[in-house]
Design a protein around this motif. Structure first.
Motif, PDB file in Angstrom:
ATOM      1  N   CYS A   1      22.033  12.373   3.149  1.00  0.00           N
ATOM      2  CA  CYS A   1      20.762  12.774   2.429  1.00  0.00           C
ATOM      3  C   CYS A   1      19.485  13.257   3.282  1.00  0.00           C
ATOM      4  O   CYS A   1      19.168  12.152   4.116  1.00  0.00           O
TER       5      CYS A   1
ATOM      6  N   CYS B   1      16.435  12.833   2.360  1.00  0.00           N
ATOM      7  CA  CYS B   1      15.364  12.060   2.046  1.00  0.00           C
ATOM      8  C   CYS B   1      14.929  10.836   3.160  1.00  0.00           C
ATOM      9  O   CYS B   1      13.901  10.504   3.280  1.00  0.00           O
TER      10      CYS B   1
ATOM     11  N   CYS C   1      17.648   7.095  -1.163  1.00  0.00           N
ATOM     12  CA  CYS C   1      19.020   6.852  -1.588  1.00  0.00           C
ATOM     13  C   CYS C   1      19.971   6.377  -0.440  1.00  0.00           C
ATOM     14  O   CYS C   1      19.664   6.229   0.654  1.00  0.00           O
TER      15      CYS C   1
ATOM     16  N   CYS D   1      19.227  14.723  -2.229  1.00  0.00           N
ATOM     17  CA  CYS D   1      19.039  13.744  -3.712  1.00  0.00           C
ATOM     18  C   CYS D   1      17.890  14.583  -4.628  1.00  0.00           C
ATOM     19  O   CYS D   1      17.059  15.075  -4.024  1.00  0.00           O
TER      20      CYS D   1
END
Ligand SMILES: [Zn+2]
Ligand SMILES: [Zn+2]
Length: 733
Positions: free
Chosen positions: A359, A361, A371, A432
């Motif tokens: 991900c 992020c 996440c 996410c």
């Protein structure tokens, strides 16, 4: 008196061990054991039994005789549930359990040269044959070896040899051995003969070939077979009579038995029985099992597929595409051992790295509660709209979909086949909700179902928001995504297919990358079990091993005869009728020593193996030689010289590449129907399909050339159809 076996109960695989039977005195024996007369060695019999799963079977090794014998256990014996050694001697029988130990010393122990049926050859190899080199190894499970076919020019021993390298293949060792198929291409006849000029005195009757095997990356581990003699057709044809004499003598087996080269001077191999199943154990359309599901996932990028356990029409097309493009073998559309092996190789070479999908992020400081790399499993069953379609599903899927991963693998494979466009990297895998909110962005495709990929053209990265990128991206889409993955543009007709986000400069379009997703898969194919987070789950182990675990050992061990690896279609001009092809034609023509009128409308005068003497019935004008009747060897001579006309006719009228067996089938047809059969347009459909390289369609046309359904012709055309499609030479009728 009792008897017992003395020897190593835990032998290392690949190492010879001696076992001896001894007499033991028991307490109640009244006579000393030595009084028992010595038994001749030939009456002491040793056998090995193996327990696979629940059943015992006799190991595939010859019974041994004598008071002392040696055994060398193979890799696979160390995997058996149990191994028992039984000896019968002095009227008694006893047994010990053996536990062969895996070796820590990986090595190549021997190389066997087998025929295409994986049997010890009963005749010398000939051009047009395939040779199976079976390389036996210990301590090498699932490791790659490199196997090479050479033409011996007298410089065999050195690593840096000047001998002619004919073909090299890499193969993974399984169950203690690896089979590599080499094709003795008739095109190499001239190459081999050209050596004569360089001082080789006897490059005449036979060409000498040998095979070497080495552990990948370790040249010093190279082992070689003895030479195998391959008849030089150019030489033989000049001496036709001699050849016929040779053919009637018993087949010389001496040379071939020498070809089994056991490099440690022991004959105690315990080969795994591997009969060719002739397709009997292949998995095919209509079947349904978990192995199929796994294959539908791993080959999804070959035309697109969903993770169903059914062998569908689509699975068949997928296998064919894989056979055609990856394996480079004729397309059977069935799964047998060679396809499974090739899938393992494909997966080993092209598997995606899941770490490249984690991900985004992780790159954002603004996201504090990151996440794990693949979302937090939020919002399952929550939709943005009342219409509960995947497009609006908020679910953070638990990983990346495996069909998507393998779709990218196949994309990379196809891109590697050219040099204009290059795969560069992924610009987005998982995203996410926290990442989405930080942009902000609404689409949830990247929550496990999508990947964005960046490319270059002629070394220049396609990047930035530029109008000029669009045509390049469209080109990549057309030539790779749409063509090979059958990916659907803008999700149109996307149901159960890969989809591409539209290419353009606007929001919701892609301008410097291509977005691939599985959003339009039916819900059942988006089950959590198809989404993975770690590297092991991407590959999910070896497909051959899975097949064995699921009870498809026969499938795994059986290679479809049709799949001659490396045996690509060639220009018919370099082909001659193979010995199998000649035998096939002769079997249909039948030898007749006297003149006769054939079955055709014109009742043409004929002799020998369907050898035309003149048009029209025999009328007494024939030569005295024929009137006297001819011998079989004279008939063979006539047959050989006449065959050339039909070979030339095929070469003249069929200008597309052919396999040897396709060529043979066409020669057989022309031999039966006339050399001008194509030229005079007597089978326009067949001719057209051939010239369009529609080989299967062409083969179907054979079945109509029966002069209105004459029984013998119907059978012959069926047999020729079988030869053309399946490389099976079956002249029984
Ligand atoms: Zn995240
Ligand atoms: Zn995307």
């Amino acid at each position: 008196m009792k008897i017992k076996i003395v020897g190593n109960l835990t032998p290392e695989v690949g190492v010879s061990e001696k076992y001896t039977v001894e007499k033991v005195k028991e307490a109640f024996d009244t006579k000393p054991v030595t009084i028992v007369p010595e038994q001749p060695d030939s009456e002491i019999k040793w056998n090995i039994y193996v327990k696979d799963a629940k059943v015992w079977r006799l190991a595939n090794v010859k019974e041994k005789k004598g008071q002392s014998v040696t055994y060398k256990f193979s890799e696979i014996s160390s995997k058996a549930k149990d191994v028992a050694m039984i000896v019968e001697a002095y009227g008694k029988e006893t047994l010990i359990h053996i536990k062969p130990q895996p070796t820590s010393n990986p090595k190549i122990t021997s190389i066997e040269l087998l025929n295409v049926l994986k049997k010890i050859p009963t005749r010398k190899f000939a051009y047009g044959d395939s040779i199976i080199a079976r390389v036996h190894c210990v301590g090498m499970e699932l490791l790659p070896i490199v196997v090479t076919l050479w033409e011996n020019d007298g410089d065999k021993q050195k690593l840096k040899t000047t001998n002619l390298k004919i073909d090299t293949q890499k193969k993974f060792v399984r169950r203690g051995f690896a089979d590599v198929k080499f094709y003795l291409n008739p095109m190499h006849v001239n190459l081999a003969n050209s050596k004569v000029d360089k001082g080789e005195s006897d490059e005449g009757k036979y060409h000498e070939y040998y095979v070497t095997a080495e552990i990948l990356g370790k040249e010093e581990s190279r082992k070689a077979t003895l030479d195998t003699h391959v008849a030089n057709p150019d030489y033989v044809e000049k001496k036709l009579i001699v050849k016929n004499e040779i053919a009637t003598k018993p087949v010389m087996e001496v040379i071939n038995s020498k070809m089994m080269v056991d490099l440690s001077n022991s004959q105690s191999w315990w080969p795994f029985k591997e009969d060719n199943c002739g397709g009997k154990y292949c998995i095919k359309k209509g079947d349904k099992n978990e192995l199929i599901r796994e294959i539908n996932i791993r080959l999804a990028g070959f035309g697109g597929n969903v993770p169903t356990d059914e062998f569908t029409e689509r699975t068949e097309r997928m296998i064919k595409q894989f056979q055609r493009d990856y394996m480079k073998v004729p397309e059977t559309g069935k799964i047998c051992g060679n396809v499974l092996n090739a899938i393992d190789e494909f997966c080993f070479k092209w598997n995606e790295q899941i770490a490249e999908y984690t991900c985004l992020c992780k790159n954002l400081n603004s996201v504090t509660d990151k996440c794990s790399g693949f979302g937090k499993g939020r919002y399952n069953g929550v939709y943005k709209t009342a219409t509960q379609i995947e497009r609006y599903h908020n679910y953070e899927r638990p990983g990346i979909h495996r069909s998507l991963l393998w779709g990218v693998s196949s994309l990379r494979f196809y891109l590697s086949k050219q040099s204009i466009y290059k795969y560069l990297w992924k610009t987005a895998g998982y995203r996410c909700w926290d990442h989405n909110n930080s942009v902000p962005r609404k689409t949830t495709n990247h929550m496990g179902k999508a990947v964005d990929i960046q490319f270059s053209k002629n070394g220049i990265t396609i990047q930035g928001k530029r109008q000029s990128n669009l045509s390049l991206l469209n080109e990549i889409n057309d030539n790779f995504f749409a063509k090979f993955l059958n990916a659907k543009y803008q999700w149109i007709d996307g149901k159960n297919n890969f989809s591409i986000e539209p290419i353009g400069m606007n929001e919701g379009q892609t301008w410097s990358w291509i977005h691939l997703d599985v959003r339009e898969f039916d819900n059942e194919y988006l089950d959590d079990k198809y989404f993975v987070k770690n590297q092991e789950q991407v590959s999910n182990g070896s497909i051959v091993e899975l097949g064995e675990k699921l009870g498809f050992s026969n499938t795994c061990m059986c290679e479809d005869v049709r799949n001659n690896s490396k045996n690509e279609r060639v220009d018919p001009k370099v082909l001659k009728t193979s010995s199998n092809g000649k035998q096939f034609i002769r079997d249909w023509e039948h030898f007749k020593s006297n003149l006769y009128n054939d079955d055709s409308e014109d009742r043409n005068c004929t002799i020998g193996y369907g050898n035309l003497v003149h048009l029209g019935p025999c009328d007494g004008s024939e030569s005295q030689e024929f009137k006297n009747g001819i011998t079989e060897s004279r008939a063979l001579e006539l047959f050989e010289s006449r065959l050339v006309e039909f070979e030339r006719a095929v070469q003249r009228d069929i200008t597309v590449p052919l396999y040897q067996f396709e060529f043979d089938a066409l020669v057989s047809i022309l031999f039966n129907c006339g050399a001008s059969f194509f030229a005079k347009g007597k089978a326009p459909q067949l001719h057209k399909h051939l010239l369009n390289k529609q080989y299967e369609k062409a083969a179907k046309e054979f079945l109509d050339i029966t002069s209105g359904g004459i029984g013998g012709l119907v059978k012959r055309r069926k047999a020729e159809n079988n030869m053309f499609l399946n490389n099976i030479y079956d002249s029984t009728h």
